[in-house]
Scaffold this motif. Sequence first.
Motif, PDB file in Angstrom:
ATOM      1  N   VAL A 128      42.223  51.524  15.142  1.00  0.00           N
ATOM      2  CA  VAL A 128      42.424  50.228  15.786  1.00  0.00           C
ATOM      3  C   VAL A 128      41.144  49.898  16.538  1.00  0.00           C
ATOM      4  O   VAL A 128      40.850  50.499  17.561  1.00  0.00           O
ATOM      5  CB  VAL A 128      43.630  50.252  16.742  1.00  0.00           C
ATOM      6  CG1 VAL A 128      43.853  48.881  17.351  1.00  0.00           C
ATOM      7  CG2 VAL A 128      44.880  50.708  16.019  1.00  0.00           C
ATOM      8  N   SER A 130      38.221  47.195  18.339  1.00  0.00           N
ATOM      9  CA  SER A 130      38.125  46.019  19.203  1.00  0.00           C
ATOM     10  C   SER A 130      36.817  45.311  18.891  1.00  0.00           C
ATOM     11  O   SER A 130      35.758  45.944  18.874  1.00  0.00           O
ATOM     12  CB  SER A 130      38.166  46.418  20.687  1.00  0.00           C
ATOM     13  OG  SER A 130      39.386  47.060  20.997  1.00  0.00           O
ATOM     14  N   ARG A 151      37.993  53.879  24.706  1.00  0.00           N
ATOM     15  CA  ARG A 151      39.013  54.380  23.791  1.00  0.00           C
ATOM     16  C   ARG A 151      38.881  55.889  23.657  1.00  0.00           C
ATOM     17  O   ARG A 151      37.794  56.452  23.749  1.00  0.00           O
ATOM     18  CB  ARG A 151      38.895  53.729  22.414  1.00  0.00           C
ATOM     19  CG  ARG A 151      37.743  54.226  21.565  1.00  0.00           C
ATOM     20  CD  ARG A 151      37.736  53.527  20.210  1.00  0.00           C
ATOM     21  NE  ARG A 151      38.980  53.698  19.513  1.00  0.00           N
ATOM     22  CZ  ARG A 151      39.264  54.736  18.741  1.00  0.00           C
ATOM     23  NH1 ARG A 151      38.373  55.697  18.584  1.00  0.00           N
ATOM     24  NH2 ARG A 151      40.415  54.815  18.120  1.00  0.00           N
ATOM     25  N   ASN A 155      44.790  55.163  19.095  1.00  0.00           N
ATOM     26  CA  ASN A 155      44.794  53.849  19.733  1.00  0.00           C
ATOM     27  C   ASN A 155      44.973  53.927  21.250  1.00  0.00           C
ATOM     28  O   ASN A 155      45.311  52.919  21.883  1.00  0.00           O
ATOM     29  CB  ASN A 155      45.912  52.978  19.142  1.00  0.00           C
ATOM     30  CG  ASN A 155      47.286  53.610  19.290  1.00  0.00           C
ATOM     31  OD1 ASN A 155      47.392  54.772  19.676  1.00  0.00           O
ATOM     32  ND2 ASN A 155      48.326  52.862  18.983  1.00  0.00           N
ATOM     33  N   SER A 303      51.799  55.016  12.804  1.00  0.00           N
ATOM     34  CA  SER A 303      50.447  54.541  13.093  1.00  0.00           C
ATOM     35  C   SER A 303      49.486  55.695  13.319  1.00  0.00           C
ATOM     36  O   SER A 303      48.291  55.580  13.032  1.00  0.00           O
ATOM     37  CB  SER A 303      50.467  53.632  14.319  1.00  0.00           C
ATOM     38  OG  SER A 303      50.815  54.364  15.482  1.00  0.00           O
ATOM     39  N   TRP A 320      45.021  47.597  12.128  1.00  0.00           N
ATOM     40  CA  TRP A 320      44.692  46.491  13.030  1.00  0.00           C
ATOM     41  C   TRP A 320      45.840  46.104  13.958  1.00  0.00           C
ATOM     42  O   TRP A 320      45.605  45.452  14.980  1.00  0.00           O
ATOM     43  CB  TRP A 320      44.298  45.246  12.229  1.00  0.00           C
ATOM     44  CG  TRP A 320      45.392  44.716  11.349  1.00  0.00           C
ATOM     45  CD1 TRP A 320      45.665  45.070  10.072  1.00  0.00           C
ATOM     46  CD2 TRP A 320      46.364  43.727  11.705  1.00  0.00           C
ATOM     47  NE1 TRP A 320      46.756  44.379   9.599  1.00  0.00           N
ATOM     48  CE2 TRP A 320      47.183  43.540  10.572  1.00  0.00           C
ATOM     49  CE3 TRP A 320      46.615  42.987  12.846  1.00  0.00           C
ATOM     50  CZ2 TRP A 320      48.263  42.643  10.575  1.00  0.00           C
ATOM     51  CZ3 TRP A 320      47.669  42.083  12.846  1.00  0.00           C
ATOM     52  CH2 TRP A 320      48.478  41.915  11.716  1.00  0.00           C
ATOM     53  N   THR A 322      48.209  46.214  16.858  1.00  0.00           N
ATOM     54  CA  THR A 322      48.153  46.915  18.146  1.00  0.00           C
ATOM     55  C   THR A 322      49.480  46.876  18.899  1.00  0.00           C
ATOM     56  O   THR A 322      49.721  47.735  19.743  1.00  0.00           O
ATOM     57  CB  THR A 322      47.068  46.292  19.039  1.00  0.00           C
ATOM     58  OG1 THR A 322      47.333  44.891  19.194  1.00  0.00           O
ATOM     59  CG2 THR A 322      45.696  46.475  18.405  1.00  0.00           C
ATOM     60  N   ASN A 323      50.328  45.903  18.649  1.00  0.00           N
ATOM     61  CA  ASN A 323      51.605  45.824  19.355  1.00  0.00           C
ATOM     62  C   ASN A 323      52.727  45.715  18.326  1.00  0.00           C
ATOM     63  O   ASN A 323      52.570  45.115  17.262  1.00  0.00           O
ATOM     64  CB  ASN A 323      51.648  44.628  20.319  1.00  0.00           C
ATOM     65  CG  ASN A 323      51.294  43.332  19.624  1.00  0.00           C
ATOM     66  OD1 ASN A 323      50.830  43.333  18.486  1.00  0.00           O
ATOM     67  ND2 ASN A 323      51.503  42.221  20.304  1.00  0.00           N
TER      68      ASN A 323
END
Length: 548
Positions: A128, A130, A151, A155, A303, A320, A322-323
């Motif tokens: 993941v 940014s 990080r 993640n 994940s 990709w 994240t939530n």
Amino acid sequence: MSNDNNHHGKQEQHDKTDKEEKVIPPTPAAASSNDEDEDYIATPEEIAAEARRSAERRARKHESEKKTESEFGEFVPADSLIDPYEEPDPTIPWPAFEESAFMSRGCRSCPKAYQPVSMTETCMCSKVTSTNWLSGVRQPCDAAFNVVEVRFKNNRKDFFRLPDGIDVTEGDVVAVEGAPGHDVGIVTLTGEVCRLQMKKRGVAIDSPDIRKLFRRAKPIDIEKWAEAISEEQNAIRRTRKIADEMGLVMKIDDVEFQGDHSKAIFYYTADDRVDFRNLIKVLAEEFKVRVEMKQIGVRQEASRIGGLGTCGRELCCCTWLTNFKSVTTGAAKVQQIHPNPQKLAGQCGKLKCCLNYEAEVYADALKKFPPAGQAIRFQKGLALYKKTDVLRGIMWYAYEGESELMAITAEDVKKVIEMNRNQQYPERLEDFQVQLMSTSALEQESSNAEFESELQKLADARDRRNGEQNGRRNGNGERSNRNGERADSHNNRKERNERGERNERGDRRQPRERNNAPQTQQNAANQPAPRQSNPRHRNKRNTPRDSQ
């Protein structure tokens, strides 16, 4: 005596041949017999020499295999011929792929101190990532934002405050405050994008919970970090074995050691509540670290482990996403998907996250449709609702008791429903039916339209080029025509002058010819009429040359 000498001579020759590894050439008699007779039988000396050569070849091949095994690991050559188009060539050694433990941290190998990890490598290896979409944009204020995002494994990310006098960039390996001790991570976001990220996650800028960033990682920090990472796989296997021995119904998914090797976080999944107090004591004694247990869901487990979805691509949650939003069967119903649990479930066993991607689009499109399931009446009979194509705006109906489906647009369905409310019934359903094209036909039509548009663009470009060339050619032609007219007028005047001079010489010779050769009246009658001269030439002949 002679027999003993012959015996010793043969023995010396045999020993010399073995030492020098020399091939014995065939005797002339044998050669001649081989040429003359195809059923030639080799001599014992030739058989022995061939056996020695075979043994030497096997020994050299065995030595090369040992060398290959020492360099590239175990290597077993194929006994039979292998098709080069089906399998790789066994004579070419292929080194085994070794997965790096730093891939989950955002780098392909152990980074070096005071050297930032490139963004290309971070985005390639991180599950993941940014993206700083404000990089290169001038900051609205002179003072830089003093909080950065760091990080860690997979993640897990957190925000840390920069001390005065330290400036870090994206990709720097830094040592940050841990609980307790210190941890090592990689900087992912800085500046205004980090401020927006904190606002998105609901973290206050002046929150006292934001810990400090100590410094850029020193060589000793990276050495301890690499040593801790190398023990994680062994810790996972050992912890699973201990949990099974204790009879705990739980699954250890991942282990993350802190950068200073003083703390370890164990991630697990379980259906019910698990009492792992004794497990914590055993793990603390086993690994000599402070143990922290964190329960995660099956989506977070997928994940972290990763995998491939039914679409053939890598899972969204490990690339990709994240939530995790809750997914319900209502999203499938809105998209007119048959509620089959086996097809709607993902690798984690829950409903696929991708069901939420287009649910809002379908919900907005369904607002233009009449209520689903409402029957419409015609003079021919009652038509029942069957299914809907939301993106095409089509609804399928069929007469009661019949199986033939007919496609009707949503606007026509609304009209018929309004007519039924007013006690008006159209004659039949076939009058509103529309002809639909198959998916392949639609794709072919769209491809043909694109092809025609490309051809039209090429034709327009060719016409423009031809017009420009014609314009340039016409400009050059006008100039050449004017020059040609001038040259033609000059040549015409010169030609007219030459013709006038020839005519004047002819008129002077004509009277002498008549006097020297008089003709009778009969001959004059048979004589063809004299050719009349051109009036233009006659005028030129009578006109003085000076006037021209």
